[in-house]
Design an enzyme around this catalytic site. Structure first.
Site, PDB file in Angstrom:
ATOM      1  CD  GLU A   1      -8.644  -0.917  10.781  1.00  0.00           C
ATOM      2  OE1 GLU A   1      -8.791  -1.821   9.931  1.00  0.00           O
ATOM      3  OE2 GLU A   1      -8.551   0.288  10.485  1.00  0.00           O
TER       4      GLU A   1
ATOM      5  NE  ARG B   1      -3.781  -2.204   2.382  1.00  0.00           N
ATOM      6  CZ  ARG B   1      -4.685  -2.455   3.309  1.00  0.00           C
ATOM      7  NH1 ARG B   1      -4.853  -1.600   4.301  1.00  0.00           N
ATOM      8  NH2 ARG B   1      -5.430  -3.547   3.255  1.00  0.00           N
TER       9      ARG B   1
ATOM     10  NE  ARG C   1      -2.286  -1.341  11.665  1.00  0.00           N
ATOM     11  CZ  ARG C   1      -2.913  -0.341  11.032  1.00  0.00           C
ATOM     12  NH1 ARG C   1      -4.197  -0.148  11.265  1.00  0.00           N
ATOM     13  NH2 ARG C   1      -2.280   0.443  10.192  1.00  0.00           N
TER      14      ARG C   1
ATOM     15  NE  ARG D   1      -0.814   5.042   9.027  1.00  0.00           N
ATOM     16  CZ  ARG D   1      -2.114   4.806   9.070  1.00  0.00           C
ATOM     17  NH1 ARG D   1      -2.723   4.297   8.013  1.00  0.00           N
ATOM     18  NH2 ARG D   1      -2.827   5.073  10.154  1.00  0.00           N
TER      19      ARG D   1
ATOM     20  CB  SER E   1     -12.075  -3.800   9.388  1.00  0.00           C
ATOM     21  OG  SER E   1     -11.461  -4.002   8.126  1.00  0.00           O
TER      22      SER E   1
END
Length: 419
Positions: free
Chosen positions: A343, A256, A383, A271, A346
């Site tokens: 987070e 990403r 993460r 991140r 999800s």
């Protein structure tokens, strides 16, 4: 892809889209273009009918009438060709504009934007004493993450994962996949390079294009989640009712750009541009997709609890939903060094939004219907490691291996580094 008929006829459907804070005037533009396209399509059909009739008349015409009939048919042919070209242009323009329209937010999704979701529940006790080192400091102290050398090799937001951290990663993957297989998921290692069409059909293009790395001048794209290639696994296929739900667990490396996050989460591996992830993906019958959504959430909660991490579940607000999601739950884990929940996973229900692009259907007594597609992160490794680095570190610099990972690690504790 949205349902254009419902967009025209269903005020509730339009309201669900507007709750996502779409660009002002977008829906009106789509509806105007849809009117133009349908009017042109009707004209094309009428011209085709007239042309077919004219062709039949030529064969029946007397010799002295044939030249006039041929001339009239030729004129109709030219007019039809012009209208067909106009229709093709309108079709392309309508599709391009409709692709910008998000899936409506479902009933039960709260209004609002980022940080305005509803907290569904809070699970686990928060630590009373902060860790001696935050996740970035602990990873560097243990010799498990090297971002400085990675920056020399690849640039910012990359990292070398080293030593026991690598063993932890693969222990997590083994544990997660074992649990998912027991839950009826088929494990998959999918391709991570896909065509533009695949990104579009998965619901990521055109909206999220800025987040994606392109390869070979845009002929291929690196995926940011295994959801993308898993969505193409049954492209254009029609399921039997007995074959649904079809559940898959994809492990992949993900990429990403993290556009728009300059200066945010620059420390550690929270991140990064490259990370590994296990993603759940489900093709479900339309009547059962909400049950599947709850099931994905239950699995995610079970995994987070298994790692001993305190968390909360958030029903994400409409204005913060991605374009494809009708509803999304986030699981957020307490990050002691920041004193807040962040987070970790999800899960989303796309309903038939992606299936319309994919052409994936299920047979039914009243005809074939589009399937519903759902996705949920079982584990984003980097993460997850961030949270474990803070919650499982000992005051002496050692690391307590979560009990569920001990069978794969072979140890219950990782000793502090020798200095």
């Amino acid at each position: 892809m949205i349902d254009l008929k419902r967009l025209r006829d269903d005020a509730g459907y339009r309201h669900g889209i507007e709750r996502k804070r779409v660009r002002e005037g977008l829906l009106a533009e789509v509806l105007r273009l849809d009117d133009d396209q349908r009017a042109c399509a009707q004209q094309v059909q009428q011209l085709r009918t007239r042309q077919n009739a004219a062709s039949k008349e030529i064969g029946k015409a007397a010799a002295d009438e044939r030249a006039a009939k041929i001339a009239a048919a030729s004129a109709l042919k030219d007019e039809l060709a012009g209208r067909e070209a106009e229709l093709a242009t309108l079709d392309a323009a309508l599709r391009a504009l409709a692709l910008q329209v998000p899936n409506p937010a479902a009933d039960g999704v709260p209004d609002g934007g980022e940080d305005e979701g509803d907290v569904v529940r809070v699970v686990g006790e928060l630590p009373t004493v902060p860790p001696a080192r935050d996740h970035a400091e602990f990873a560097e102290y243990a010799g498990w993450v090297d971002k400085e050398r990675a920056a020399e090799a690849s640039g910012s937001r990359f990292a070398y994962l080293l030593g026991d951290a690598v063993l932890l990663e693969f222990a997590i993957v083994q544990w997660v996949l074992t649990k998912l297989v027991a839950e009826g998921f088929t494990p998959v290692v999918p391709p991570v390079l896909v065509r533009e069409r695949t990104m579009e059909e998965a619901g990521f293009f055109p909206t999220d294009r800025a987040q994606v790395y392109d390869v070979d001048g845009g002929d291929a794209f690196l995926v940011g989640t295994a959801e993308v290639p898993l969505s193409a696994l049954h492209r254009g296929e029609t399921f039997t009712p007995e074959s649904l739900p079809a559940r898959y667990a994809g492990w992949s490396t993900c990429f990403r750009r993290e556009a728009g996050t300059y200066g945010k989460d620059t420390r550690g591996i929270f991140r990064v541009h490259q990370f590994d992830k296990v993603e759940m993906f489900v093709y479900a019958a339309p009547d059962t997709s909400w049950d599947e959504h709850e099931r994905l959430l239950e699995i995610e909660e079970d995994l987070v609890r298994g790692l001993g991490l305190p968390y909360r579940v958030v029903n994400i607000a409409a204005g913060d939903l991605g374009p494809a999601a009708a509803k999304k739950f986030d699981i957020e884990v307490w990050l002691p060094s920041e004193g807040r929940y962040r987070e970790i996973t999800s899960c989303s229900n796309y309903l038939d939004y992606s299936a319309r692009r994919l052409g994936a259907r299920v047979k039914g007594p009243q005809g074939n219907r589009y399937v519903h597609t759902l996705n949920g992160t079982a584990c984003a490794i980097s993460r997850t490691l961030v949270y474990l680095f803070e919650h499982a570190q000992d005051p002496d610099g050692g690391f307590r291996v979560p009990e569920v990972l001990v069978p794969w690690m072979g140890r219950a504790r990782l000793e502090p580094p020798q200095r």
